[in-house]
Scaffold this motif. Structure first.
Motif, PDB file in Angstrom:
ATOM      1  N   LEU A 459       1.285  -0.988  -0.339  1.00  0.00           N
ATOM      2  CA  LEU A 459      -0.155  -0.120  -0.365  1.00  0.00           C
ATOM      3  C   LEU A 459       1.722   1.211  -0.073  1.00  0.00           C
ATOM      4  CD1 LEU A 459      -2.461  -1.357   2.982  1.00  0.00           C
ATOM      5  CD2 LEU A 459      -2.937  -0.791   0.396  1.00  0.00           C
ATOM      6  N   SER A 460       0.292   2.186  -0.672  1.00  0.00           N
ATOM      7  CA  SER A 460       1.511   3.634  -0.990  1.00  0.00           C
ATOM      8  C   SER A 460       0.425   4.746  -0.719  1.00  0.00           C
ATOM      9  CB  SER A 460       1.976   3.855  -1.553  1.00  0.00           C
ATOM     10  OG  SER A 460       2.723   4.569  -1.784  1.00  0.00           O
ATOM     11  N   ALA A 461       0.259   5.851  -0.066  1.00  0.00           N
ATOM     12  CA  ALA A 461      -0.070   6.743  -0.109  1.00  0.00           C
ATOM     13  C   ALA A 461       1.046   7.812  -0.316  1.00  0.00           C
ATOM     14  CB  ALA A 461      -0.916   6.862   1.704  1.00  0.00           C
ATOM     15  N   GLY A 462       0.537   9.071  -0.153  1.00  0.00           N
ATOM     16  CA  GLY A 462       1.514  10.628  -0.529  1.00  0.00           C
ATOM     17  C   GLY A 462       0.852  11.950  -0.257  1.00  0.00           C
ATOM     18  N   ALA A 463       1.257  13.041   0.702  1.00  0.00           N
ATOM     19  CA  ALA A 463       0.486  13.616   0.422  1.00  0.00           C
ATOM     20  C   ALA A 463       1.781  14.946   0.177  1.00  0.00           C
ATOM     21  CB  ALA A 463      -0.266  14.478   1.330  1.00  0.00           C
ATOM     22  N   ARG A 464       1.408  16.605  -0.459  1.00  0.00           N
ATOM     23  CA  ARG A 464       2.434  17.314  -0.698  1.00  0.00           C
ATOM     24  C   ARG A 464       1.624  18.648  -0.440  1.00  0.00           C
ATOM     25  NH1 ARG A 464       7.541  17.331  -3.168  1.00  0.00           N
ATOM     26  NH2 ARG A 464       8.343  19.291  -3.892  1.00  0.00           N
ATOM     27  N   TYR A 465       2.358  20.316  -0.027  1.00  0.00           N
ATOM     28  CA  TYR A 465       1.565  20.816  -0.102  1.00  0.00           C
ATOM     29  C   TYR A 465       2.958  21.734  -0.365  1.00  0.00           C
ATOM     30  CZ  TYR A 465      -0.693  25.197   1.495  1.00  0.00           C
ATOM     31  OH  TYR A 465      -1.065  26.114   1.336  1.00  0.00           O
ATOM     32  N   GLU A 466       2.322  22.253  -1.806  1.00  0.00           N
ATOM     33  CA  GLU A 466       3.403  23.673  -2.056  1.00  0.00           C
ATOM     34  C   GLU A 466       2.971  24.421  -2.788  1.00  0.00           C
ATOM     35  OE1 GLU A 466       5.277  22.759  -7.101  1.00  0.00           O
ATOM     36  OE2 GLU A 466       5.064  21.472  -5.181  1.00  0.00           O
ATOM     37  N   GLN A 467       4.177  25.659  -1.935  1.00  0.00           N
ATOM     38  CA  GLN A 467       3.535  27.236  -2.318  1.00  0.00           C
ATOM     39  C   GLN A 467       5.048  27.990  -3.815  1.00  0.00           C
ATOM     40  OE1 GLN A 467       5.391  30.208   0.323  1.00  0.00           O
ATOM     41  NE2 GLN A 467       3.899  30.553   1.064  1.00  0.00           N
ATOM     42  N   ASN A 468       4.147  28.423  -4.314  1.00  0.00           N
ATOM     43  CA  ASN A 468       4.864  29.012  -5.996  1.00  0.00           C
ATOM     44  C   ASN A 468       4.825  30.655  -5.516  1.00  0.00           C
ATOM     45  OD1 ASN A 468       6.112  27.149  -7.443  1.00  0.00           O
ATOM     46  ND2 ASN A 468       4.530  25.440  -7.583  1.00  0.00           N
ATOM     47  N   ARG A 469       5.805  31.229  -5.739  1.00  0.00           N
ATOM     48  CA  ARG A 469       5.862  32.637  -5.835  1.00  0.00           C
ATOM     49  C   ARG A 469       6.325  33.332  -7.202  1.00  0.00           C
ATOM     50  NH1 ARG A 469       9.224  37.013  -4.323  1.00  0.00           N
ATOM     51  NH2 ARG A 469       7.543  38.945  -3.246  1.00  0.00           N
ATOM     52  N   LEU A 470       6.543  33.671  -7.797  1.00  0.00           N
ATOM     53  CA  LEU A 470       6.634  34.883  -8.928  1.00  0.00           C
ATOM     54  C   LEU A 470       6.509  35.839  -8.930  1.00  0.00           C
ATOM     55  CD1 LEU A 470       6.477  32.875 -12.699  1.00  0.00           C
ATOM     56  CD2 LEU A 470       7.118  35.043 -11.821  1.00  0.00           C
ATOM     57  N   LYS A 495      -1.166  24.900  -3.128  1.00  0.00           N
ATOM     58  CA  LYS A 495      -2.021  23.648  -2.977  1.00  0.00           C
ATOM     59  C   LYS A 495      -1.285  22.261  -2.908  1.00  0.00           C
ATOM     60  CE  LYS A 495      -3.668  25.199  -7.969  1.00  0.00           C
ATOM     61  NZ  LYS A 495      -5.021  24.980  -7.410  1.00  0.00           N
ATOM     62  N   PRO A 496      -2.366  21.580  -2.187  1.00  0.00           N
ATOM     63  CA  PRO A 496      -2.461  21.074  -1.401  1.00  0.00           C
ATOM     64  C   PRO A 496      -2.547  19.019  -2.569  1.00  0.00           C
ATOM     65  CG  PRO A 496      -4.044  20.751  -1.051  1.00  0.00           C
ATOM     66  CD  PRO A 496      -3.741  21.769  -1.512  1.00  0.00           C
ATOM     67  N   VAL A 497      -1.008  18.531  -2.835  1.00  0.00           N
ATOM     68  CA  VAL A 497      -1.955  16.935  -3.793  1.00  0.00           C
ATOM     69  C   VAL A 497      -1.400  16.033  -3.092  1.00  0.00           C
ATOM     70  CG1 VAL A 497      -1.602  18.351  -5.976  1.00  0.00           C
ATOM     71  CG2 VAL A 497       0.527  17.256  -4.239  1.00  0.00           C
ATOM     72  N   PHE A 498      -2.169  15.279  -3.794  1.00  0.00           N
ATOM     73  CA  PHE A 498      -2.197  13.153  -3.357  1.00  0.00           C
ATOM     74  C   PHE A 498      -2.255  12.135  -3.809  1.00  0.00           C
ATOM     75  CE2 PHE A 498      -4.934  16.623  -0.082  1.00  0.00           C
ATOM     76  CZ  PHE A 498      -4.704  16.829   0.541  1.00  0.00           C
ATOM     77  N   ARG A 499      -1.763  11.432  -3.637  1.00  0.00           N
ATOM     78  CA  ARG A 499      -1.764   9.960  -4.370  1.00  0.00           C
ATOM     79  C   ARG A 499      -2.100   9.118  -3.676  1.00  0.00           C
ATOM     80  NH1 ARG A 499       2.864   6.532  -4.001  1.00  0.00           N
ATOM     81  NH2 ARG A 499       1.712   5.853  -5.650  1.00  0.00           N
ATOM     82  N   LEU A 500      -2.545   8.052  -3.985  1.00  0.00           N
ATOM     83  CA  LEU A 500      -3.028   6.205  -3.044  1.00  0.00           C
ATOM     84  C   LEU A 500      -2.709   6.189  -4.362  1.00  0.00           C
ATOM     85  CD1 LEU A 500      -6.641   6.593  -1.828  1.00  0.00           C
ATOM     86  CD2 LEU A 500      -4.691   7.095  -0.102  1.00  0.00           C
ATOM     87  N   GLY A 501      -1.747   4.080  -3.975  1.00  0.00           N
ATOM     88  CA  GLY A 501      -1.841   3.004  -4.859  1.00  0.00           C
ATOM     89  C   GLY A 501      -1.633   1.724  -4.044  1.00  0.00           C
ATOM     90  N   ALA A 502      -1.776   0.766  -4.888  1.00  0.00           N
ATOM     91  CA  ALA A 502      -2.339  -0.716  -4.593  1.00  0.00           C
ATOM     92  C   ALA A 502      -1.456  -1.636  -5.355  1.00  0.00           C
ATOM     93  CB  ALA A 502      -3.335  -1.321  -3.259  1.00  0.00           C
TER      94      ALA A 502
END
Length: 767
Positions: A459-470, A495-502
């Motif tokens: 099983l695999s799960a991931g999350a990321r929170y990313e901020q970009n500034r230009l 933005k937050p992004v997520f993933r799931l896998g099995a």
């Protein structure tokens, strides 16, 4: 006193049996004799992992044990041992290659080693053997052998995730040793930087991976892993040369009878790499030089690179690394042809450009430390500098500072937790972007959990929170008559992004997998602020109102291993679907009349939501057949890329309005590469089929000379390559290759022909 002497032997024997024994030794590769770090050694309930020198040590109670040695990509070995109290036993073990492609070690899917069969997403692995055997001078050429992967004018696309982006913005993130390697202003891969002379493995991950790797990983990842020194010093040298023959249509041949002074299109080069250990220091020094006068007129390359890499083992817990890459040279090319007949391999009016001189280099420090509590600490860094002195007011300079800290713990219950923080800062100034200064800042944090349950379910799960500034100029000129205003010159978002896998192992070599992952991509500076022209009157204008794109990819797959006597491999079946919102594409903005015809203005815009659904089957195999060995990689990919709303705006820019199809996509792709080795000989063949590209920008078909006629007479293409080599006993290998055997006339994108038939000779010497 008598009682004391009576009990003394009892105490002595109790003390003797209470003493632990020590089991220690070294684990090495059975074929090469190289030390294997990270091998899992288990005896009863105790265990250890080998260090960077392949050494291990376990304290055990006296007794008999079955000691197992397990390492990804190798056969598990079990050996009995009997230990007496206070005894130290030296047990050295040789592990043999698992000869099982499903056990190939990969790292890209979770930032730690995992067998290919247990990965929860679609992934292909390319070994350096294929690069050398096909005389690959650039990584982009070898990637076209991977099922589902296309490279259009230098930009990679996986399963139709991208079209033709005019050299700016990519949805496939390129990594070198897990560090982003795209040119920061345009999101463009500088293929000439990637060291084909020192590649250990290329991992291609298909599908959205932004949760682990951030922006630009919407459509997948290409991770180039470089090689390190082995126990024995080794040197590899290659000398190669290629010539292109006349096209099938003699009218298209321009060389030998014009003023260019080029009698024959020619490519030649030298590659070198030396690897050795000096005490605790690993040293790898690579060098590469290339001279090319292309079959396309005014298209040439003159460049060289050196890649000194170092790794110092401070102790069995800490290593310090420094990878470097210095690339310098110049090149030239053109954007569109003159026509589809006598000027098909020559530039259209004012469409040529040159890099009068370039210097690119990166310096990548790293530290890895395993603490006494089982945590791995890893720090990755990069300074990446690009200076391009280009013609036509297209010069650019950029700097990137990248840092990443990872914390990982692999637990005995099968859980692997990986967390990290990332910071990236860039500074850009370029004539391409109104000669102004731009700065970007990216900050992110991520968490990835991988859990192996009951030895079969991953099983695999991931999350990321990313901020970009230009940071850009506050006033931006978007056309000759208009300007736009960015408040304080700052654009930012988070933005937050997520993933799931099995992945479930049904049988000994049967793996079902499913995954869902989000993608996210922030606009590049080039997409928002590029201001240039190509050809007569054709321009690309800025669009500071461009916003980031988001999306997701889901897939269901089956990997089935097989063995036919001494030949083994796997079949992979996958169904997939991707959806994108605010997808960024360069589209036609308007058409105007100029002297001599029409002129078009393009800009990057957010288009209507899109969907790409399809299926893929791939087969990989390796091993003995008869008296020789056969290596095979083949696959078929089908997908249907559509606008979710195919309305008047979408139809107005499309060359084909009869069917809802995204531009610049091949719906059917067949890849095939096989090589058979026998008594020093190797015979290889490769085939690449792409179906008709149904839809392009309408203005290309109407306004560019010969594009419509060429597309109507060339409905897809099939390219066949052949190769043969012989390896002498002194490790000298001579290879002869013929590319485009049938002399097929084809174009990967409108108004730019690909290579006619060509012949190459290559000499490889291993010391």
């Amino acid at each position: 006193m008598r009682i004391f002497f009576t009990l003394l032997p009892v105490f002595f024997f109790q003390l003797l049996f209470a003493q632990n024994a020590t089991l220690q030794g070294k684990v090495t590769d059975g074929a090469t004799g190289e030390a294997l770090p990270g091998v899992t050694v288990k005896a009863g309930n105790a265990g250890a992992a080998t260090d960077l020198d392949g050494q291990y040590s376990i304290a055990l109670a006296p007794g008999s044990y079955e000691v197992s040695f397990t390492f990804i990509g190798y056969e598990t070995k079990t050996q009995p041992v009997r230990l007496a109290a206070g005894q130290t036993v030296q047990l050295n073990v040789l592990l043999n290659d698992g000869n099982n492609l499903l056990q190939t070690a990969t790292v890209t899917s979770g930032k730690f080693e995992k067998p290919l069969g247990e990965v929860t997403v679609s992934m292909e692995v390319l070994k350096p053997r294929l690069l050398a055997n096909t005389n690959t001078t650039s990584v982009e050429n070898i990637l076209t052998k991977v099922p589902g992967v296309s490279v259009v004018d230098g930009q990679a696309s996986i399963r139709g995730g991208a079209g033709f982006s005019y050299g700016a913005g990519t949805r496939v993130l390129l990594l070198v040793d897990d560090i982003p390697a795209l040119q920061v202003d345009a999101g463009f891969p500088n293929w000439a930087d990637f060291p084909v002379e020192n590649i250990a493995q290329i991992e291609v991950l298909k599908g959205a991976a932004s949760a682990l790797y951030g922006s630009s990983a919407m459509n997948g990842i290409i991770n180039i892993r470089t090689g390190f020194a082995k126990d024995k010093p080794e040197t590899e040298v290659a000398v190669f040369s290629k010539v292109w023959t006349a096209p099938e249509d003699p009218r298209k041949k321009w060389w030998g009878n014009d003023t260019s002074g080029i009698a024959q299109p020619l490519e030649t080069g030298v590659s070198f790499v030396h690897r050795r250990k000096i005490g605790k220091l690993d040293v790898v020094v690579g060098a590469y030089t290339l001279y090319r006068d292309s079959y396309n007129r005014d298209t040439y390359s003159r460049y060289g690179r050196v890649t000194p890499n170092f790794r110092y083992r401070v102790n069995d817990r800490m290593t310090i690394g420094l990878n470097t890459n210095f690339n310098f040279g110049r090149s030239g090319g053109f954007f569109i042809w003159g026509n589809d007949t006598d000027r098909a391999y020559q530039p259209g009016l004012n469409s040529s450009s040159e890099s009068l001189g370039r210097i690119r280099y990166n310096i990548d420090p790293s530290v890895q430390y395993f603490d006494r509590h089982g945590f791995r600490h890893k720090v990755l860094g990069r300074f990446y500098s690009v200076h391009n002195n280009n013609s036509n007011n297209q010069s650019n300079d950029s700097r990137m500072w990248y840092g990443e800290y990872q914390l990982q713990r692999q637990m005995e219950n099968g859980l692997v937790a990986t967390a990290g923080i990332v910071g990236m800062y860039t500074a850009v100034k370029a004539e391409l972007y109104n000669n102004a200064n731009y700065n970007t800042r990216n900050l992110a944090g991520y968490l990835q959990l991988d859990y192996k349950l009951l030895r079969r379910l991953n099983l695999s799960a991931g999350a990321r929170y990313e901020q970009n500034r230009l940071k850009s100029p506050e006033i931006v000129r978007v056309s000759a008559q208009e300007t736009d205003t960015i408040p304080n010159g700052v654009s930012k978002e988070a933005k937050p992004v997520f993933r799931l896998g099995a992945n479930y192992q049904v049988g000994k070599a049967t793996y079902f997998r499913t995954s869902w992952g989000q993608g996210y991509r922030y606009p590049t500076i080039a997409e928002k602020f590029v201001n240039t022209d190509f050809g007569v009157g054709n321009t690309v204008e800025p669009n500071p109102r461009l916003v980031s794109e988001t999306g997701w990819t889901a897939e269901l797959g089956l990997k089935q291993g097989f063995r036919l006597n001494g030949w083994q491999g796997y079949v992979d079946l996958t169904g997939f679907v991707s959806e994108y919102t605010n997808m960024m594409e360069f589209v036609l903005d308007r058409i105007q009349f100029v002297s001599g015809g029409l002129a078009a203005t393009f800009k990057s815009k957010n288009i209507t939501p899109t969907r790409i659904a399809g299926a893929e089957v791939s087969v990989a195999g390796s091993g003995r057949i008869g008296n020789g060995t056969l290596n095979l990689l083949t696959g078929y990919t089908y997908f249907k890329p559509i606008y979710q709303t195919f309305g008047a705006i979408e139809k107005s820019t499309s060359s084909d309005t009869s069917e809802n199809i995204l531009k610049y996509r091949y719906q059917h792709q067949v890849k095939f590469d096989a090589e058979y080795g026998w008594k020093g000989w190797m015979f290889g063949a490769a085939l690449n089929y792409n179906s008709f590209m149904k839809n392009i920008d309408r203005v290309f078909q109407l306004a560019l000379p010969g594009v419509n006629n060429f597309r109507m007479t060339h409905k897809g293409f099939t390219v066949l390559d052949l190769r043969v080599s012989y390896k002498f006993k002194n490790d000298l290998k001579v290879s002869v290759l013929c590319g485009n055997v049938l002399n097929q006339e084809y174009a990967s994108r409108p108004a730019l022909l690909e290579a006619p038939r060509n012949f190459a000779l290559r000499l490889d010497q291993h010391f």
